[in-house]
Motif scaffolding. Structure first.
Motif, mmCIF file in Angstrom:
data_model
loop_
_atom_site.group_PDB
_atom_site.id
_atom_site.type_symbol
_atom_site.label_atom_id
_atom_site.label_comp_id
_atom_site.label_asym_id
_atom_site.label_seq_id
_atom_site.Cartn_x
_atom_site.Cartn_y
_atom_site.Cartn_z
ATOM 1 N N SER A 1 19.451 -3.897 -16.284
ATOM 2 C CA SER A 1 18.319 -3.050 -15.915
ATOM 3 C C SER A 1 17.772 -2.260 -17.103
ATOM 4 C CB SER A 1 18.723 -2.074 -14.802
ATOM 5 O OG SER A 1 19.814 -1.271 -15.217
ATOM 6 N N ASP A 2 18.418 -2.353 -18.259
ATOM 7 C CA ASP A 2 17.900 -1.658 -19.446
ATOM 8 C C ASP A 2 18.144 -2.517 -20.680
ATOM 9 O OD1 ASP A 2 20.636 -1.094 -20.309
ATOM 10 O OD2 ASP A 2 20.647 0.465 -18.786
ATOM 11 N N LEU A 3 17.563 -2.078 -21.793
ATOM 12 C CA LEU A 3 17.523 -2.935 -22.967
ATOM 13 C C LEU A 3 17.362 -2.089 -24.229
ATOM 14 C CD1 LEU A 3 17.332 -6.070 -23.579
ATOM 15 C CD2 LEU A 3 14.864 -5.732 -23.676
ATOM 16 N N VAL A 4 17.990 -2.534 -25.314
ATOM 17 C CA VAL A 4 17.802 -1.950 -26.642
ATOM 18 C C VAL A 4 17.049 -2.977 -27.487
ATOM 19 C CG1 VAL A 4 18.938 -1.098 -28.726
ATOM 20 C CG2 VAL A 4 19.889 -0.557 -26.467
ATOM 21 N N VAL A 5 16.016 -2.536 -28.204
ATOM 22 C CA VAL A 5 15.211 -3.454 -29.008
ATOM 23 C C VAL A 5 15.192 -3.025 -30.467
ATOM 24 C CG1 VAL A 5 13.744 -3.945 -27.016
ATOM 25 C CG2 VAL A 5 13.003 -2.233 -28.697
ATOM 26 N N ALA A 6 14.801 -3.965 -31.317
ATOM 27 C CA ALA A 6 14.576 -3.698 -32.739
ATOM 28 C C ALA A 6 13.380 -4.516 -33.182
ATOM 29 C CB ALA A 6 15.812 -4.071 -33.565
ATOM 30 N N THR A 7 12.679 -4.056 -34.196
ATOM 31 C CA THR A 7 11.496 -4.769 -34.688
ATOM 32 C C THR A 7 11.911 -5.985 -35.497
ATOM 33 O OG1 THR A 7 10.341 -2.650 -34.847
ATOM 34 C CG2 THR A 7 9.338 -4.533 -35.962
ATOM 35 N N ALA A 8 11.323 -7.131 -35.198
ATOM 36 C CA ALA A 8 11.579 -8.340 -35.981
ATOM 37 C C ALA A 8 10.966 -8.184 -37.374
ATOM 38 C CB ALA A 8 10.991 -9.559 -35.273
ATOM 39 N N ALA A 9 11.690 -8.629 -38.379
ATOM 40 C CA ALA A 9 11.203 -8.513 -39.751
ATOM 41 C C ALA A 9 10.074 -9.488 -40.042
ATOM 42 C CB ALA A 9 12.351 -8.742 -40.727
ATOM 43 N N SER A 10 10.009 -10.570 -39.267
ATOM 44 C CA SER A 10 8.970 -11.580 -39.475
ATOM 45 C C SER A 10 8.690 -12.278 -38.149
ATOM 46 C CB SER A 10 9.416 -12.597 -40.530
ATOM 47 O OG SER A 10 10.595 -13.271 -40.095
ATOM 48 N N GLN B 1 22.614 -7.916 -34.625
ATOM 49 C CA GLN B 1 23.383 -7.447 -35.773
ATOM 50 C C GLN B 1 23.136 -5.971 -36.071
ATOM 51 O OE1 GLN B 1 22.354 -10.151 -38.945
ATOM 52 N NE2 GLN B 1 23.386 -11.901 -37.991
ATOM 53 N N VAL B 2 22.025 -5.422 -35.562
ATOM 54 C CA VAL B 2 21.740 -3.998 -35.774
ATOM 55 C C VAL B 2 21.892 -3.216 -34.470
ATOM 56 C CG1 VAL B 2 20.242 -4.443 -37.741
ATOM 57 C CG2 VAL B 2 19.238 -4.319 -35.443
ATOM 58 N N ALA C 1 14.381 -8.635 -29.929
ATOM 59 C CA ALA C 1 13.515 -8.319 -31.055
ATOM 60 C C ALA C 1 12.075 -8.209 -30.590
ATOM 61 C CB ALA C 1 13.634 -9.396 -32.128
ATOM 62 N N VAL C 2 11.361 -7.241 -31.144
ATOM 63 C CA VAL C 2 9.935 -7.050 -30.845
ATOM 64 C C VAL C 2 9.122 -7.698 -31.951
ATOM 65 C CG1 VAL C 2 8.085 -5.368 -30.555
ATOM 66 C CG2 VAL C 2 10.360 -4.904 -29.605
ATOM 67 N N LEU C 3 8.185 -8.553 -31.556
ATOM 68 C CA LEU C 3 7.340 -9.264 -32.499
ATOM 69 C C LEU C 3 6.026 -8.522 -32.702
ATOM 70 C CD1 LEU C 3 8.115 -12.609 -30.789
ATOM 71 C CD2 LEU C 3 8.557 -12.243 -33.207
ATOM 72 N N ARG D 1 12.930 -4.130 -17.018
ATOM 73 C CA ARG D 1 14.005 -3.377 -17.658
ATOM 74 C C ARG D 1 13.428 -2.213 -18.466
ATOM 75 N NH1 ARG D 1 17.601 -7.790 -20.722
ATOM 76 N NH2 ARG D 1 15.535 -8.773 -20.949
ATOM 77 N N ASP D 2 14.083 -1.086 -18.401
ATOM 78 C CA ASP D 2 13.711 0.086 -19.183
ATOM 79 C C ASP D 2 14.237 -0.088 -20.600
ATOM 80 O OD1 ASP D 2 12.894 2.748 -19.803
ATOM 81 O OD2 ASP D 2 14.950 3.432 -19.476
ATOM 82 N N VAL D 3 13.363 0.038 -21.595
ATOM 83 C CA VAL D 3 13.803 -0.002 -22.986
ATOM 84 C C VAL D 3 14.318 1.389 -23.334
ATOM 85 C CG1 VAL D 3 13.173 -0.462 -25.372
ATOM 86 C CG2 VAL D 3 12.131 -1.805 -23.531
ATOM 87 N N THR D 4 15.613 1.497 -23.484
ATOM 88 C CA THR D 4 16.236 2.809 -23.684
ATOM 89 C C THR D 4 16.183 3.266 -25.137
ATOM 90 O OG1 THR D 4 18.384 1.695 -23.885
ATOM 91 C CG2 THR D 4 17.774 2.561 -21.716
ATOM 92 N N VAL D 5 16.299 2.300 -26.072
ATOM 93 C CA VAL D 5 16.336 2.643 -27.498
ATOM 94 C C VAL D 5 15.575 1.580 -28.280
ATOM 95 C CG1 VAL D 5 17.809 2.963 -29.538
ATOM 96 C CG2 VAL D 5 18.579 3.803 -27.307
ATOM 97 N N TRP D 6 14.800 2.033 -29.261
ATOM 98 C CA TRP D 6 14.169 1.138 -30.225
ATOM 99 C C TRP D 6 14.820 1.451 -31.577
ATOM 100 C CZ3 TRP D 6 8.523 -0.637 -29.587
ATOM 101 C CH2 TRP D 6 8.168 -1.549 -30.597
ATOM 102 N N VAL D 7 15.693 0.585 -32.039
ATOM 103 C CA VAL D 7 16.433 0.827 -33.274
ATOM 104 C C VAL D 7 15.466 0.991 -34.444
ATOM 105 C CG1 VAL D 7 18.138 -0.110 -34.881
ATOM 106 C CG2 VAL D 7 18.423 -0.463 -32.418
ATOM 107 N N ASP D 8 15.602 2.109 -35.161
ATOM 108 C CA ASP D 8 14.726 2.418 -36.299
ATOM 109 C C ASP D 8 13.248 2.360 -35.915
ATOM 110 O OD1 ASP D 8 16.903 2.746 -38.025
ATOM 111 O OD2 ASP D 8 16.967 0.603 -38.478
#
Length: 261
Positions: free
Chosen positions: A110-119, A144-145, A150-152, A228-235
């Motif tokens: 029901s929730d999710l942690v995301v990070a920005t894709a480098a490419s 890995q982080v 990953a967010v595009l 799903r609720d995005v709880t954290v966006w890494v960096d």
């Protein structure tokens, strides 16, 4: 994805379990999946429509065969348990082939942690299927982080997730990336927008950079997990949250599932 699966090939007007000893180099051209829970599925017609449009764009023109293949796959879906089937078009030995993969569903969240894709390695970002392997690599890098997804970005603007569509709230307005950005036409996102229309909730398209989502409630939606609720966006931006709204809309989303047959 940790699931058990049975792979079927479409040949001679029927689905047959694939010979596991056969080794054939294949290229995935189209894929469409959805959750089947206790014999019920959400927006099956939209998934069928999207798959048909994708395979036509990829060069498969046999409409009658496609319809029979889809119906045969649906007929194999069990009436109990949770499943995550996948309809596929592949190129194997320079020929186009239809395949069906009956998979058990992985655990739902029901929730999710995301990070920005480098490419963005996608070659056909508007189609569901051809870039799955490349997107899986991005997800692995996000893991890995400490993220799960990953967010595009399209020219720095939020466009899509590797396995999800992204929606967010500005007060009482539901927002989505503009259709002209590089992204798949998500059945789950279309369903959420349909709920908004039924409730009279305004929907706006918004081209934003990650930093412009600071403080907003962000949702990741797909056919497997729903909303799903995005709880954290890494960096990334510090996100807001609205647990009551998310729970209510998850309930509305799930209530739209209908019996397979």
């Amino acid at each position: 994805m940790d699931t058990s699966a049975t792979l079927y090939d479409w040949a001679g007007g029927a689905l047959a379990v694939r010979d596991s000893c056969e080794v054939v180099e294949i290229e995935l051209l189209a894929a469409d999946s959805f959750l089947v829970a206790e014999g019920r599925v959400l927006a099956l017609g939209l998934h069928r429509e999207r798959f048909a449009e994708t395979v036509r764009e990829q060069g498969f023109r046999e409409g009658a065969q496609l319809a029979a293949f889809w119906d045969a796959g649906v007929a194999l879906l069990p009436g109990d348990g949770r499943w995550f089937p996948r309809f596929e078009l592949v190129r194997a030995r320079d020929a186009l082939r239809l395949r069906f993969r009956l998979r058990t569903a992985p655990p739902l969240g029901s929730d999710l942690v995301v990070a920005t894709a480098a490419s963005d390695p996608r070659r056909v970002p508007h189609l569901k299927g051809p870039d799955i392997d490349r997107l899986n690599v991005l997800r692995q890098r996000a893991q890995q982080v400490g993220a799960q997804e990953a967010v595009l970005l399209d020219d720095g603007r939020v466009s899509d997730g590797t396995t999800t569509a992204l929606l967010w709230w500005r007060g009482d307005t539901l927002c989505a990336p503009p259709f002209e950005l590089a992204r798949v036409d998500s059945v789950a996102a279309r369903t959420v927008r349909g709920i908004a229309a039924a409730l009279g909730v305004p929907v706006e398209e918004e081209a934003v950079r990650p930093s412009e989502l600071d403080g907003v409630a962000l949702w990741a939606v797909n056919a497997l997990h729903g909303i799903r609720d995005v709880t954290v966006w890494v960096d990334g931006p510090a996100l807001g949250h609205d647990p009551a709204r998310t729970a209510a809309w998850r309930s509305r989303f799930g209530a739209l599932a209908r019996p397979i047959r």
